[in-house]
Scaffold this active site. Structure first.
Site, PDB file in Angstrom:
ATOM      1  N   HIS A  25       0.819  -1.232   0.000  1.00 19.19           N
ATOM      2  CA  HIS A  25       0.000   0.000   0.000  1.00 19.19           C
ATOM      3  C   HIS A  25       0.846   1.273   0.000  1.00 19.19           C
ATOM      4  O   HIS A  25       0.342   2.353   0.256  1.00 19.19           O
ATOM      5  CB  HIS A  25      -0.982   0.014   1.185  1.00 19.19           C
ATOM      6  CG  HIS A  25      -2.052  -1.035   1.069  1.00 19.19           C
ATOM      7  ND1 HIS A  25      -3.255  -0.816   0.448  1.00 19.19           N
ATOM      8  CD2 HIS A  25      -2.073  -2.330   1.463  1.00 19.19           C
ATOM      9  CE1 HIS A  25      -3.979  -1.926   0.488  1.00 19.19           C
ATOM     10  NE2 HIS A  25      -3.283  -2.857   1.096  1.00 19.19           N
ATOM     11  N   THR A  26       2.128   1.135  -0.255  1.00 19.27           N
ATOM     12  CA  THR A  26       2.977   2.333  -0.307  1.00 19.27           C
ATOM     13  C   THR A  26       2.981   2.955  -1.698  1.00 19.27           C
ATOM     14  O   THR A  26       3.306   4.128  -1.844  1.00 19.27           O
ATOM     15  CB  THR A  26       4.434   1.990   0.080  1.00 19.27           C
ATOM     16  OG1 THR A  26       4.818   0.821  -0.641  1.00 19.27           O
ATOM     17  CG2 THR A  26       4.571   1.740   1.560  1.00 19.27           C
ATOM     18  N   GLY A 114      -4.016 -11.659  -4.791  1.00 17.26           N
ATOM     19  CA  GLY A 114      -2.900 -10.781  -4.437  1.00 17.26           C
ATOM     20  C   GLY A 114      -1.688 -10.972  -5.334  1.00 17.26           C
ATOM     21  O   GLY A 114      -0.601 -10.486  -5.016  1.00 17.26           O
ATOM     22  N   SER A 116      -1.888 -10.151  -8.575  1.00 14.56           N
ATOM     23  CA  SER A 116      -2.145  -9.162  -9.618  1.00 14.56           C
ATOM     24  C   SER A 116      -2.413  -9.755 -11.002  1.00 14.56           C
ATOM     25  O   SER A 116      -1.781  -9.392 -11.993  1.00 14.56           O
ATOM     26  CB  SER A 116      -1.010  -8.142  -9.683  1.00 14.56           C
ATOM     27  OG  SER A 116      -1.583  -6.942 -10.096  1.00 14.56           O
ATOM     28  N   SER A 117      -3.375 -10.628 -11.038  1.00 19.92           N
ATOM     29  CA  SER A 117      -3.822 -11.127 -12.343  1.00 19.92           C
ATOM     30  C   SER A 117      -4.438  -9.987 -13.145  1.00 19.92           C
ATOM     31  O   SER A 117      -4.398  -9.997 -14.379  1.00 19.92           O
ATOM     32  CB  SER A 117      -4.828 -12.266 -12.168  1.00 19.92           C
ATOM     33  OG  SER A 117      -6.035 -11.798 -11.617  1.00 19.92           O
ATOM     34  N   SER A 118      -4.975  -8.977 -12.459  1.00 14.62           N
ATOM     35  CA  SER A 118      -5.595  -7.858 -13.188  1.00 14.62           C
ATOM     36  C   SER A 118      -4.532  -7.096 -13.990  1.00 14.62           C
ATOM     37  O   SER A 118      -4.726  -6.814 -15.177  1.00 14.62           O
ATOM     38  CB  SER A 118      -6.345  -6.919 -12.238  1.00 14.62           C
ATOM     39  OG  SER A 118      -5.497  -6.404 -11.248  1.00 14.62           O
ATOM     40  N   GLU A 150      -7.148   0.531 -15.196  1.00 12.80           N
ATOM     41  CA  GLU A 150      -7.670  -0.095 -13.971  1.00 12.80           C
ATOM     42  C   GLU A 150      -8.464   0.925 -13.145  1.00 12.80           C
ATOM     43  O   GLU A 150      -9.484   0.596 -12.548  1.00 12.80           O
ATOM     44  CB  GLU A 150      -6.536  -0.733 -13.154  1.00 12.80           C
ATOM     45  CG  GLU A 150      -7.034  -1.414 -11.892  1.00 12.80           C
ATOM     46  CD  GLU A 150      -6.392  -2.750 -11.548  1.00 12.80           C
ATOM     47  OE1 GLU A 150      -5.591  -3.279 -12.349  1.00 12.80           O
ATOM     48  OE2 GLU A 150      -6.715  -3.275 -10.471  1.00 12.80           O
ATOM     49  N   ASP A 162       1.877  -2.792  -9.594  1.00 10.20           N
ATOM     50  CA  ASP A 162       1.515  -4.082 -10.192  1.00 10.20           C
ATOM     51  C   ASP A 162       1.859  -4.111 -11.674  1.00 10.20           C
ATOM     52  O   ASP A 162       2.467  -5.057 -12.178  1.00 10.20           O
ATOM     53  CB  ASP A 162       0.016  -4.359 -10.017  1.00 10.20           C
ATOM     54  CG  ASP A 162      -0.373  -4.465  -8.557  1.00 10.20           C
ATOM     55  OD1 ASP A 162       0.539  -4.529  -7.710  1.00 10.20           O
ATOM     56  OD2 ASP A 162      -1.580  -4.471  -8.261  1.00 10.20           O
ATOM     57  N   TYR A 212      -9.961  -0.872  -0.323  1.00 10.14           N
ATOM     58  CA  TYR A 212      -8.728  -0.342  -0.924  1.00 10.14           C
ATOM     59  C   TYR A 212      -8.893   1.159  -1.146  1.00 10.14           C
ATOM     60  O   TYR A 212      -8.041   1.972  -0.765  1.00 10.14           O
ATOM     61  CB  TYR A 212      -8.495  -1.059  -2.257  1.00 10.14           C
ATOM     62  CG  TYR A 212      -7.166  -0.779  -2.925  1.00 10.14           C
ATOM     63  CD1 TYR A 212      -6.108  -1.674  -2.814  1.00 10.14           C
ATOM     64  CD2 TYR A 212      -6.978   0.372  -3.682  1.00 10.14           C
ATOM     65  CE1 TYR A 212      -4.895  -1.427  -3.441  1.00 10.14           C
ATOM     66  CE2 TYR A 212      -5.772   0.629  -4.306  1.00 10.14           C
ATOM     67  CZ  TYR A 212      -4.733  -0.269  -4.189  1.00 10.14           C
ATOM     68  OH  TYR A 212      -3.547  -0.018  -4.812  1.00 10.14           O
TER      69      TYR A 212
END
Ligand code: ADP
Ligand code: MG
Length: 378
Positions: A25-26, A114, A116-118, A150, A162, A212
């Site tokens: 989350h940085t 987690g 990151s398939s997106s 995204e 990602d 998020y």
């Protein structure tokens, strides 16, 4: 879909998932991260179909495809379509030689875990079309346009990590990335005789996207308060521990905790980098445990399943460290495990996890791997 019969691709693209060793989350706080691509990936097969605007996209995992008109790109009700549509929309905005194509998608990358398939989906598509139609975009432009896709089409206000890791990674390295300047340093990583073992909780709590965005807003709230006295502060990246303490009574407790986590997590990125460079693997592990504590208690993006697996790993001296990785609320935990203990650890973790949650644990090993690649078939 009709094109699937006798489909002979012109171009094949391998688009990897990623792990982030530390720095959770940085990225959207303009801080630092330490990710790398992994061997699990999405494979795209592409062919130009001769049409000016009609495209066919089929994903083998869902056994589902759809047709798209490049002149009529709009958000869809169907979640996965939006990752495709968003990328096409961003490509159409920036380039003028994109034409009709057919594409199949095949993946061994777990979704919503987690990894990151997106980003792998977005970047593989953009990378392939850039190559297929000679769109002339740089790798960095691909990374950035996929992040935008995204945001606008999938609705997650993600940072740049990602997409950057999926496209730019190098085998055997982690990327020390400054998410503001995009300066990066490739850090060699050698964990031998330890391995990176991912345990997939197989839970993907629905909170992931909405929370998020809430966390992002909480961090921005912290920045706003600090900016009143320190206008030069643009993001939590610019905030020191002393500054944050100064404002502790003016922030609500939640915002303070979120900000404190980000400051500490940024510092951990450098601590882990140094420990890797000095081959202090025990130290790397200890920092991962510390990070998980923050993920769970300060940033509050863990869940009982992830907490359980991280706690369970502490029974093993041969596990140096573990933490939940990815956006949160489930997905995978990342564990640094001695090669001699892997079988025993994963077997016992699976038994314990099954009896606690009635879920079959999935596990796999990952290694720092190469980013996106494309190969012409003739
Ligand atoms: P993560 O990026 O951690 O895997 P996300 O929720 O951000 O989780 O992205 C997962 C989504 O990406 C899936 O729900 C789906 O919409 C899309 N996706 C990922 N892989 C594929 C695939 N092979 N085919 C179609 N859609 C996919
Ligand atoms: Mg994602």
């Amino acid at each position: 879909m009709q094109f699937l019969e006798h489909f002979e691709p012109e171009l094949v693209v391998a688009s990897p998932g990623r792990i982030n060793l530390i720095g959770e989350h940085t990225d959207y706080n303009m801080g630092f991260v330490l990710p790398t691509a992994i061997g699990k990936k999405i494979i795209f097969k592409f062919k130009r179909n001769g049409s000016d605007t009609i495209c066919n996209v089929y994903t083998l995992g869902y056994e589902e495809g759809f047709q798209i008109d490049l002149q009529q790109l709009a958000k869809s009700e169907i979640e996965w379509h939006n990752y495709i549509l968003g990328v096409l929309y961003e490509l159409m905005k920036r380039t003028d030689t994109l034409r009709g194509f057919d594409c199949t998608i095949e993946s061994n990358l777990p979704t919503g875990s987690g990894l990151s398939s997106s980003a792998a989906l977005e970047c593989g598509l953009a990378y392939g079309l850039n190559e297929l139609f000679g769109l002339g975009l740089s790798k960095l432009e691909i990374v950035q346009l996929c992040q935008t896709a995204e945001h606008t089409f999938a609705g997650t206000l993600c940072g740049i990590m990602d997409q950057y890791a999926s496209v730019m990674s190098k085998a055997g390295k982690v990327i020390l990335l400054d998410c503001r300047s995009l300066d990066r340093q490739m850090i060699p990583i050698s964990l031998h005789p330890y391995k990176i073992i991912m345990l997939n909780t197989k839970v993907s709590h629905s909170l992931a996207t909405s929370e998020y965005n809430v966390r992002k807003a909480e961090c921005e709230e912290g920045v706003r308060i600090i900016q009143e006295k320190y206008p030069e502060v643009q993001s939590l990246r610019d905030v020191t521990v002393e500054m944050l303490q100064e404002f502790s009574s003016q922030m609500n407790e939640t915002v303070y905790k979120r900000c404190a986590f980000i400051l500490e997590e940024n510092a951990r990125v450098f601590k882990v980098t140094r420990a890797l460079q000095n081959n202090q693997l025990k130290k790397v592990g200890a920092i991962l445990y510390e990070a998980h504590h923050g993920i769970s208690q300060q940033y509050e993006v863990s869940c009982s399943e992830s907490d359980f697996l991280v706690e369970f790993s502490k029974n093993y001296e041969q596990v140096l460290g573990a933490r939940q990785t990815g956006g949160g609320f489930g997905g995978c935990t990342l564990n640094i495990v001695h090669e001699d203990a892997v079988d025993d650890f994963v077997k016992n973790a699976a038994v314990a996890y099954k009896s606690a949650f009635e879920v079959d644990l999935e596990w796999f090993e990952v290694a720092p791997s190469e980013g996106t690649t494309a190969r012409w078939m003739k």
